[in-house]
Design an enzyme around this catalytic site. Structure first.
Site, PDB file in Angstrom:
ATOM      1  N   ASP A 156       0.825  -1.213   0.000  1.00  0.00           N
ATOM      2  CA  ASP A 156       0.000   0.000   0.000  1.00  0.00           C
ATOM      3  C   ASP A 156       0.864   1.270   0.000  1.00  0.00           C
ATOM      4  O   ASP A 156       2.101   1.198  -0.039  1.00  0.00           O
ATOM      5  CB  ASP A 156      -0.939  -0.067   1.213  1.00  0.00           C
ATOM      6  CG  ASP A 156      -2.302   0.530   0.933  1.00  0.00           C
ATOM      7  OD1 ASP A 156      -2.399   1.408   0.069  1.00  0.00           O
ATOM      8  OD2 ASP A 156      -3.265   0.127   1.612  1.00  0.00           O
ATOM      9  N   ASP A 212      -9.795   3.657  -3.935  1.00  0.00           N
ATOM     10  CA  ASP A 212     -10.517   2.437  -3.553  1.00  0.00           C
ATOM     11  C   ASP A 212     -11.902   2.330  -4.181  1.00  0.00           C
ATOM     12  O   ASP A 212     -12.643   3.307  -4.265  1.00  0.00           O
ATOM     13  CB  ASP A 212     -10.688   2.399  -2.024  1.00  0.00           C
ATOM     14  CG  ASP A 212      -9.367   2.163  -1.319  1.00  0.00           C
ATOM     15  OD1 ASP A 212      -8.316   2.134  -1.989  1.00  0.00           O
ATOM     16  OD2 ASP A 212      -9.405   2.010  -0.085  1.00  0.00           O
TER      17      ASP A 212
HETATM   18  C1  GLA Z   1      -5.994   1.337   1.250  1.00  0.00           C
HETATM   19  C2  GLA Z   1      -6.059   0.359   0.079  1.00  0.00           C
HETATM   20  C3  GLA Z   1      -7.210  -0.606   0.306  1.00  0.00           C
HETATM   21  C4  GLA Z   1      -7.004  -1.344   1.624  1.00  0.00           C
HETATM   22  C5  GLA Z   1      -6.871  -0.345   2.755  1.00  0.00           C
HETATM   23  C6  GLA Z   1      -6.469  -1.027   4.056  1.00  0.00           C
HETATM   24  O1  GLA Z   1      -7.104   2.167   1.281  1.00  0.00           O
HETATM   25  O2  GLA Z   1      -6.204   1.036  -1.135  1.00  0.00           O
HETATM   26  O3  GLA Z   1      -7.324  -1.520  -0.758  1.00  0.00           O
HETATM   27  O4  GLA Z   1      -5.855  -2.160   1.527  1.00  0.00           O
HETATM   28  O5  GLA Z   1      -5.884   0.639   2.472  1.00  0.00           O
HETATM   29  O6  GLA Z   1      -6.285  -0.120   5.102  1.00  0.00           O
END
Ligand code: GLA
Length: 392
Positions: A156, A212
């Site tokens: 991430d 996301d």
């Molecule tokens: C980010 C990523 C997500 C997930 C969250 C977890 O937002 O883009 O896909 O992994 O972190 O905290």
């Protein structure tokens, strides 16, 4: 003579046993992501509400629901698996309450099912949920992941201290490579620095192209819109990742989930299910295990699917993806809310018009002969998906 032959037969069978592949063959690094990875990830449905029972039960369900047989392989633990602090030696360790037996035990269990284990960290000082992450700990953390038997790392971008992305991601790619264990490396950089232009060189095998996804039609469509133009960056060993699937999570209709899954297949997207496999309905399972649609996703015909007709008045689109065998996958998308009929001329699909083409409907499992056009009724917020091939 007879005993000679028997001896030879025994020798040959022993030799065959020697060269038989191990139960969990380790792919060569080059072949690690030669097709878009398929699996499951805990985040979309469970967020931080995860523990080792969930992972065990999900691995079981992956097998019992037919997901494994359909090609899903990775069981991926997202954020929140780690303890609040590193151990005395400075290593990442699992949360003592959620994962009391540690990650190695989970990896062993997942491997015993013929599946692979994925894990998560961030190219930052902390994960997005504020837990210890891997920036400046790449070598130690990669060694731990490899020692635990991890097969996939989603990496991430939270808490990155505004340091440039390429060195942060490359450092982990190099650390993973140095372990000698084949580990799929998934860049979760949210598309901020156009990772499609550097992700492969930095050692990534898939890279998120956007922020996301959420379990809503508008979110899914908004992400799909951002894939237009990225086709040329995708291919074996390095895939555009429009984020994990929301199929079965409850805030879209069955028809919308069919469109979501169909679109992701057209994009050669990694197919990472994000629902509760332990309790999914037969209709959800039918979407996720549609072999014909999965086959489109996994087929590399030289180019990711692309948008070829965009009717902003009728709110309809046509997407086309070339297939290895020279057929084409075609998706008719109705972005509007009322049912409509969508037609596309064979010429616009890149075919010479003739009566020799057949369209296989990948959801209705029917086929129709074509002359000059492919046409289908499509429900609101829905898609029809075909493979068009010669041979009538
Ligand atoms: C980010 C990523 C997500 C997930 C969250 C977890 O937002 O883009 O896909 O992994 O972190 O905290």
């Amino acid at each position: 003579m007879k005993s000679l032959l028997v001896g030879l037969a025994i020798f040959l069978s022993l030799a065959a046993a020697q060269v038989a592949p191990p139960t969990h063959p380790m792919p060569a690094a080059a072949a690690l992501a030669d097709r878009p990875p398929m699996g499951w990830n805990s985040w979309n449905k469970f967020g931080c509400d995860i523990d080792e029972n969930l992972i065990h039960q999900t691995a079981d369900a992956m097998v019992s629901t037919g997901m494994k047989a359909a090609g899903y392989q990775y069981v991926n633990i997202d954020d929140c698996w780690m303890a609040k602090e590193r151990d005395a030696q400075g290593n990442l360790q699992s949360d003592p309450v959620r994962f009391p037996h540690g990650i190695k035990a989970i990896a062993d269990y997942v491997h015993s099912k013929g599946l692979k284990l994925g894990i998560y960290s961030s190219a930052g000082t902390k994960t997005c949920q504020g837990l210890p992450a891997s920036l400046d700990h790449e070598v130690a953390d990669a060694r731990k992941f490899a020692a635990w038997g991890v097969d996939y790392l989603k990496y991430d971008n939270c808490n990155n201290e505004k340091r440039p992305a390429i060195p942060r991601y490359t450092a982990m790619a190099n650390a993973l490579k140095a372990t000698g264990r084949p580990i799929v490396f998934s860049l979760c950089e949210w598309g901020e620095n156009k990772p499609w232009t550097w992700g492969r060189q930095a050692g990534g095998m898939l890279w998120r192209t956007t922020g996301d996804i959420s379990d809503r039609w508008n979110s899914m469509i908004h992400i799909m819109d951002q894939q237009v133009g990225l086709e040329k960056y995708s291919g074996p060993g390095g895939w555009n990742d429009p984020d994990m699937l929301e199929v079965g999570n409850g805030h879209m209709t069955f028809t919308e989930y069919v469109a979501h899954f169909s679109l992701w297949a057209m994009l050669n997207a990694p197919l990472i299910a994000g629902n509760d496999l332990r309790s999914m309905s037969d209709t959800t399972a039918a979407i996720l295990t549609n072999h014909a649609v999965i086959a489109v996703d996994q087929d590399w015909g030289g180019e990711q699917g692309s948008l070829v007709v965009n009717d902003t008045v009728a709110h309809t689109q046509v997407w086309v993806k070339p297939m290895k065998d020279k057929s084409k996958a075609v998706l008719l998308l109705n972005r509007g809310t009322t049912p409509t009929t969508i037609s596309v001329a064979l010429a616009d699909l890149g075919f010479t018009p003739s009566s020799k083409y057949v369209a296989l409907d990948l959801w209705a499992h029917t086929s129709q002969g074509l002359d000059e056009v492919l046409q289908s009724g499509v429900p609101g917020h829905g898609a029809a998906m075909f493979v068009v091939k010669g041979g009538r």
